[in-house]
Design a protein around this motif. Structure first.
Motif, PDB file in Angstrom:
ATOM      1  N   SER A 116       1.831  -2.712   7.616  1.00 32.69           N
ATOM      2  CA  SER A 116       0.467  -2.084   7.280  1.00 32.69           C
ATOM      3  C   SER A 116      -0.889  -2.359   7.908  1.00 32.69           C
ATOM      4  O   SER A 116      -0.501  -2.899   9.197  1.00 32.69           O
ATOM      5  CB  SER A 116       0.414  -1.779   5.798  1.00 32.69           C
ATOM      6  OG  SER A 116      -0.700  -0.998   5.372  1.00 32.69           O
ATOM      7  N   HIS A 117      -1.883  -2.673   7.157  1.00 36.88           N
ATOM      8  CA  HIS A 117      -2.945  -3.404   7.958  1.00 36.88           C
ATOM      9  C   HIS A 117      -3.503  -4.347   6.935  1.00 36.88           C
ATOM     10  O   HIS A 117      -3.341  -4.417   5.601  1.00 36.88           O
ATOM     11  CB  HIS A 117      -3.878  -2.420   8.258  1.00 36.88           C
ATOM     12  CG  HIS A 117      -4.693  -1.602   6.989  1.00 36.88           C
ATOM     13  ND1 HIS A 117      -5.744  -2.066   6.009  1.00 36.88           N
ATOM     14  CD2 HIS A 117      -4.101  -0.523   6.246  1.00 36.88           C
ATOM     15  CE1 HIS A 117      -5.915  -1.188   5.414  1.00 36.88           C
ATOM     16  NE2 HIS A 117      -5.005  -0.502   5.217  1.00 36.88           N
ATOM     17  N   LEU A 118      -4.452  -5.180   7.493  1.00 36.85           N
ATOM     18  CA  LEU A 118      -4.888  -6.564   6.888  1.00 36.85           C
ATOM     19  C   LEU A 118      -6.469  -6.539   6.856  1.00 36.85           C
ATOM     20  O   LEU A 118      -7.143  -7.235   6.065  1.00 36.85           O
ATOM     21  CB  LEU A 118      -4.573  -7.912   7.230  1.00 36.85           C
ATOM     22  CG  LEU A 118      -3.059  -8.193   7.182  1.00 36.85           C
ATOM     23  CD1 LEU A 118      -2.877  -9.449   7.886  1.00 36.85           C
ATOM     24  CD2 LEU A 118      -2.736  -8.591   5.645  1.00 36.85           C
ATOM     25  N   ASN A 176      -7.542  -2.529  12.908  1.00 35.50           N
ATOM     26  CA  ASN A 176      -8.609  -1.527  12.468  1.00 35.50           C
ATOM     27  C   ASN A 176      -7.924  -0.179  12.012  1.00 35.50           C
ATOM     28  O   ASN A 176      -8.324   0.919  12.378  1.00 35.50           O
ATOM     29  CB  ASN A 176      -9.571  -1.184  13.638  1.00 35.50           C
ATOM     30  CG  ASN A 176     -10.531  -0.291  13.215  1.00 35.50           C
ATOM     31  OD1 ASN A 176     -10.850  -0.432  11.954  1.00 35.50           O
ATOM     32  ND2 ASN A 176     -11.189   0.703  14.025  1.00 35.50           N
ATOM     33  N   GLU A 177      -7.316  -0.442  10.659  1.00 31.87           N
ATOM     34  CA  GLU A 177      -6.926   0.820  10.148  1.00 31.87           C
ATOM     35  C   GLU A 177      -8.136   1.584   9.491  1.00 31.87           C
ATOM     36  O   GLU A 177      -8.184   2.748   9.508  1.00 31.87           O
ATOM     37  CB  GLU A 177      -5.730   0.387   9.007  1.00 31.87           C
ATOM     38  CG  GLU A 177      -5.091   1.654   8.361  1.00 31.87           C
ATOM     39  CD  GLU A 177      -5.840   2.330   7.275  1.00 31.87           C
ATOM     40  OE1 GLU A 177      -7.106   1.809   6.794  1.00 31.87           O
ATOM     41  OE2 GLU A 177      -5.572   3.288   6.904  1.00 31.87           O
ATOM     42  N   GLU A 178      -9.017   0.705   8.933  1.00 36.00           N
ATOM     43  CA  GLU A 178      -9.967   1.262   7.911  1.00 36.00           C
ATOM     44  C   GLU A 178     -10.882   2.145   8.812  1.00 36.00           C
ATOM     45  O   GLU A 178     -11.664   3.036   8.299  1.00 36.00           O
ATOM     46  CB  GLU A 178     -10.618   0.280   7.270  1.00 36.00           C
ATOM     47  CG  GLU A 178     -10.040  -0.658   6.147  1.00 36.00           C
ATOM     48  CD  GLU A 178      -9.541   0.348   5.084  1.00 36.00           C
ATOM     49  OE1 GLU A 178      -9.971   1.458   5.254  1.00 36.00           O
ATOM     50  OE2 GLU A 178      -8.736   0.101   4.257  1.00 36.00           O
ATOM     51  N   GLU A 196      -1.237   3.926  -4.043  1.00 35.85           N
ATOM     52  CA  GLU A 196      -1.534   5.363  -3.688  1.00 35.85           C
ATOM     53  C   GLU A 196      -2.839   5.598  -3.493  1.00 35.85           C
ATOM     54  O   GLU A 196      -3.287   6.607  -2.886  1.00 35.85           O
ATOM     55  CB  GLU A 196      -1.202   6.260  -5.066  1.00 35.85           C
ATOM     56  CG  GLU A 196      -1.555   7.633  -5.108  1.00 35.85           C
ATOM     57  CD  GLU A 196      -1.498   8.317  -6.521  1.00 35.85           C
ATOM     58  OE1 GLU A 196      -0.729   7.657  -7.477  1.00 35.85           O
ATOM     59  OE2 GLU A 196      -1.914   9.350  -6.684  1.00 35.85           O
ATOM     60  N   GLN A 197      -3.991   4.923  -3.866  1.00 37.14           N
ATOM     61  CA  GLN A 197      -5.226   5.150  -3.713  1.00 37.14           C
ATOM     62  C   GLN A 197      -5.687   6.550  -4.516  1.00 37.14           C
ATOM     63  O   GLN A 197      -6.656   7.069  -4.222  1.00 37.14           O
ATOM     64  CB  GLN A 197      -5.701   4.996  -2.521  1.00 37.14           C
ATOM     65  CG  GLN A 197      -5.466   3.689  -1.700  1.00 37.14           C
ATOM     66  CD  GLN A 197      -5.686   3.873  -0.113  1.00 37.14           C
ATOM     67  OE1 GLN A 197      -5.090   4.364   0.772  1.00 37.14           O
ATOM     68  NE2 GLN A 197      -6.785   2.803   0.226  1.00 37.14           N
ATOM     69  N   GLY A 198      -4.949   7.071  -5.184  1.00 34.46           N
ATOM     70  CA  GLY A 198      -5.341   8.066  -6.216  1.00 34.46           C
ATOM     71  C   GLY A 198      -4.724   8.067  -7.231  1.00 34.46           C
ATOM     72  O   GLY A 198      -3.970   7.147  -7.857  1.00 34.46           O
ATOM     73  N   PHE A 237      -5.311  -5.120  -2.288  1.00 34.16           N
ATOM     74  CA  PHE A 237      -4.240  -4.332  -2.041  1.00 34.16           C
ATOM     75  C   PHE A 237      -4.116  -3.304  -1.030  1.00 34.16           C
ATOM     76  O   PHE A 237      -3.095  -3.310  -0.335  1.00 34.16           O
ATOM     77  CB  PHE A 237      -3.826  -3.690  -3.536  1.00 34.16           C
ATOM     78  CG  PHE A 237      -3.504  -4.562  -4.904  1.00 34.16           C
ATOM     79  CD1 PHE A 237      -4.838  -5.010  -5.305  1.00 34.16           C
ATOM     80  CD2 PHE A 237      -2.329  -5.374  -4.911  1.00 34.16           C
ATOM     81  CE1 PHE A 237      -4.642  -5.777  -6.431  1.00 34.16           C
ATOM     82  CE2 PHE A 237      -2.363  -6.144  -6.061  1.00 34.16           C
ATOM     83  CZ  PHE A 237      -3.581  -6.261  -6.606  1.00 34.16           C
ATOM     84  N   ASP A 238      -5.263  -2.359  -0.676  1.00 33.28           N
ATOM     85  CA  ASP A 238      -5.040  -1.636   0.350  1.00 33.28           C
ATOM     86  C   ASP A 238      -4.845  -2.261   1.725  1.00 33.28           C
ATOM     87  O   ASP A 238      -5.480  -3.055   2.225  1.00 33.28           O
ATOM     88  CB  ASP A 238      -6.596  -1.121   0.454  1.00 33.28           C
ATOM     89  CG  ASP A 238      -6.623  -0.017   1.567  1.00 33.28           C
ATOM     90  OD1 ASP A 238      -7.964   0.600   1.593  1.00 33.28           O
ATOM     91  OD2 ASP A 238      -5.791   0.320   2.512  1.00 33.28           O
ATOM     92  N   GLY A 239      -3.683  -1.812   2.024  1.00 32.90           N
ATOM     93  CA  GLY A 239      -3.171  -2.263   3.417  1.00 32.90           C
ATOM     94  C   GLY A 239      -2.445  -3.707   3.129  1.00 32.90           C
ATOM     95  O   GLY A 239      -1.305  -3.827   3.846  1.00 32.90           O
ATOM     96  N   ILE A 240      -2.920  -4.646   2.488  1.00 32.91           N
ATOM     97  CA  ILE A 240      -2.514  -5.851   2.365  1.00 32.91           C
ATOM     98  C   ILE A 240      -1.281  -5.874   1.739  1.00 32.91           C
ATOM     99  O   ILE A 240      -0.269  -6.620   2.204  1.00 32.91           O
ATOM    100  CB  ILE A 240      -3.575  -6.800   1.570  1.00 32.91           C
ATOM    101  CG1 ILE A 240      -4.890  -6.614   2.265  1.00 32.91           C
ATOM    102  CG2 ILE A 240      -3.199  -8.185   1.331  1.00 32.91           C
ATOM    103  CD1 ILE A 240      -6.015  -6.683   1.372  1.00 32.91           C
ATOM    104  N   GLY A 288      -5.476   8.421   4.829  1.00 31.07           N
ATOM    105  CA  GLY A 288      -4.734   8.314   6.144  1.00 31.07           C
ATOM    106  C   GLY A 288      -4.148   7.086   5.980  1.00 31.07           C
ATOM    107  O   GLY A 288      -4.698   6.031   5.521  1.00 31.07           O
ATOM    108  N   HIS A 289      -3.075   6.873   6.801  1.00 33.86           N
ATOM    109  CA  HIS A 289      -2.345   5.551   7.069  1.00 33.86           C
ATOM    110  C   HIS A 289      -1.938   5.449   8.577  1.00 33.86           C
ATOM    111  O   HIS A 289      -1.471   6.431   8.991  1.00 33.86           O
ATOM    112  CB  HIS A 289      -1.225   5.562   6.014  1.00 33.86           C
ATOM    113  CG  HIS A 289      -1.538   5.488   4.752  1.00 33.86           C
ATOM    114  ND1 HIS A 289      -2.199   4.575   3.951  1.00 33.86           N
ATOM    115  CD2 HIS A 289      -1.592   6.633   3.511  1.00 33.86           C
ATOM    116  CE1 HIS A 289      -2.628   4.917   2.869  1.00 33.86           C
ATOM    117  NE2 HIS A 289      -2.065   6.280   2.509  1.00 33.86           N
ATOM    118  N   ASP A 290      -1.408   4.027   8.984  1.00 34.24           N
ATOM    119  CA  ASP A 290      -0.959   3.996  10.281  1.00 34.24           C
ATOM    120  C   ASP A 290       0.619   4.697  10.271  1.00 34.24           C
ATOM    121  O   ASP A 290       0.714   5.153  11.390  1.00 34.24           O
ATOM    122  CB  ASP A 290      -0.623   2.599  10.527  1.00 34.24           C
ATOM    123  CG  ASP A 290      -2.047   1.713  10.719  1.00 34.24           C
ATOM    124  OD1 ASP A 290      -2.446   0.820  10.045  1.00 34.24           O
ATOM    125  OD2 ASP A 290      -2.755   2.355  11.465  1.00 34.24           O
TER     126      ASP A 290
HETATM  127 MN    MN Z   1      -5.180   1.441   3.793  1.00 32.95          MN
END
Ligand code: MN
Ligand code: HGY
Ligand code: MN
Length: 416
Positions: A86-88, A131-133, A196-198, A97-100, A361-363
């Motif tokens: 994912s992304h860091l 740069n995922e964000e 999930e971010q939701g 947690f988002d990406g990490i 959105g995600h990679d």
């Molecule tokens: Mn993310």
């Protein structure tokens, strides 16, 4: 000797430890993480991640956009690797947690296989996408988008942040402009674990989200050109107030997305008055517009309705509003076989689950355009993300990483 890995589990405390260890890079006083892509904190976590991957027996490749590919050898090195990661990078007021979670869980999968002495048939490739964000440089998910052929590497290298620094210059500043061409590291498929971010999984008491679709996204950069004037001496009827016009635009976006909902969302996340002063009628402003729907038709209708409404507001208020589209991504439909593999692994592990569409959105949404891809979601507290309060439980993160482990094993095969 075929190795029975069916009851293999990741090391929960080790994963939880790495999540909190890496949260120090860009830690904020409120317990969040501010680790903007290609900044000094991102450099530190990249150095940490690369060293951890090498210590786990991986060979690390860096491409021209700084994406890290750590390859764990398989029995048959002629096979393309199974990709996971994912992304860091984080939002300015991001969480732990988002990406990490997805990137560190990929590392934990490799560490678990090492501990168990398991070799997979196909190699594995754990990935940190640059740069995922999309907060510092637009668009979001830019490196995986370039990997998927949506942008040229030169275009992405030329994108500039608010201070005028280009992606290329930022990569050079942290020593992560790699030698390998974007796309040189081939993958047979890609699986991403993410919070999930939701609110859905938590509200329904489900541990795992088996992601089937992702929303389509349209991003605009906007400029409002009004006319600055004296806050005291300019009569109301004579004003061409740029902020008042943008305020109407904000409420119109909210109303139009709500009317087309629940499958549509619209956000103005940035609004900057060019020369702010308490006793000057705002003239010119810059803003950003983010429109999304999982239904391509709804997204187009929202896009058209918003642009029409903005034009009407501009005319009535005698200001100019210019929109430049900087990103357009169709809705994602993940690969049915891979989605089934995620569900099979989830069932075998006995976790409660449901199929779900990703609001974020995600990679993996970019990779899905060029290879079989799938995602695994776990709940986050109150569905909150892109906020320093973002939180998740060790049990749910462990469950997600176990599903990732067994999904990847089903795709890569076990040699011994
Ligand atoms: Mn993310
Ligand atoms: O914008 C997104 O959905 C992602 O968080 N970059
Ligand atoms: Mn994010």
């Amino acid at each position: 000797m075929a190795h029975s890995a069916s009851n293999l589990q990741i090391n929960s405390d080790r994963l939880w430890g790495t999540i909190h260890e890496t949260a120090q890079f860009g830690a904020t006083p409120k317990g969040g993480v501010r680790r903007l892509t290609l900044g000094p904190e991102d450099q530190k976590v990249r150095d940490w991640f690369r060293a951890a991957c090498e210590a786990a027996g991986c060979t690390v490749h860096v491409d021209t956009l700084g994406t890290l590919y750590a390859i764990r050898p398989g029995r048959d090195m002629t096979m393309d690797p199974v990709g996971l990661g994912s992304h860091l990078d984080t939002q300015p007021t991001g969480g732990k947690f988002d990406g990490i979670l997805g990137t560190l869980s990929a590392l934990e999968v490799v560490r678990t296989l090492n501990d168990a002495g398991i070799t997979t048939d196909a190699p594995l490739c754990i990935i940190d996408w640059t740069n995922e964000e999309g907060s510092r440089f637009a668009p979001a998910m830019m490196a995986s988008a370039a990997y998927a052929g949506d942008f040229t590497t030169e275009d992405i290298l030329s994108r500039r942040d608010a201070d005028g620094i280009s992606v290329g210059e930022a990569l050079d500043a942290i020593g992560y402009r790699g030698k390998e061409a974007v796309g040189a590291v081939k993958l047979q498929n890609f699986v991403e674990l993410h919070i999930e971010q939701g609110p859905i999984l938590e509200a329904e008491g489900k541990t795992i989200g088996v992601v089937e679709h992702g929303q389509g996204v349209i991003w605009y950069d906007g400029v409002v050109t009004g006319f600055a004037g004296h806050a005291g001496a300019t009569p109301m009827p004579l004003r061409r107030d740029g902020l008042a016009a943008l305020s109407e635009v904000v409420l119109a976006v909210e109303a139009l997305a709500t009317a087309l909902g629940p499958n549509a969302v619209g956000t103005i996340g940035e609004a900057v008055i060019s020369h702010p002063s308490r006793n000057v009628v705002p003239g010119d402003l810059a803003f950003t517009l983010d429109l999304r729907s999982a239904d391509a038709g709804v997204l187009d209708r929202l896009d058209e309705a918003v642009r029409e409404k903005i034009a009407a507001i501009a005319t009535r208020r005698n200001v100019a509003v210019e929109l430049t589209q900087v990103w357009r991504k169709l809705p994602t439909h993940f690969n049915g076989k891979l989605v089934d593999a995620v569900e099979t692994a989830t069932r075998a592990l006995g976790y409660s689950h449901r199929r779900i569409t990703s609001g974020a959105g995600h990679d993996a949404c970019n990779l899905a355009n060029v290879m079989p891809a799938a995602m695994i979601f776990v709940p986050c507290k109150d569905g909150v993300s892109h906020n320093e309060l973002e939180d998740a439980t060790q049990a749910d993160c462990t469950a997600g990483a176990n599903v990732l482990l067994h999904t990847v094993l089903s795709l890569a095969g076990i040699a011994d």
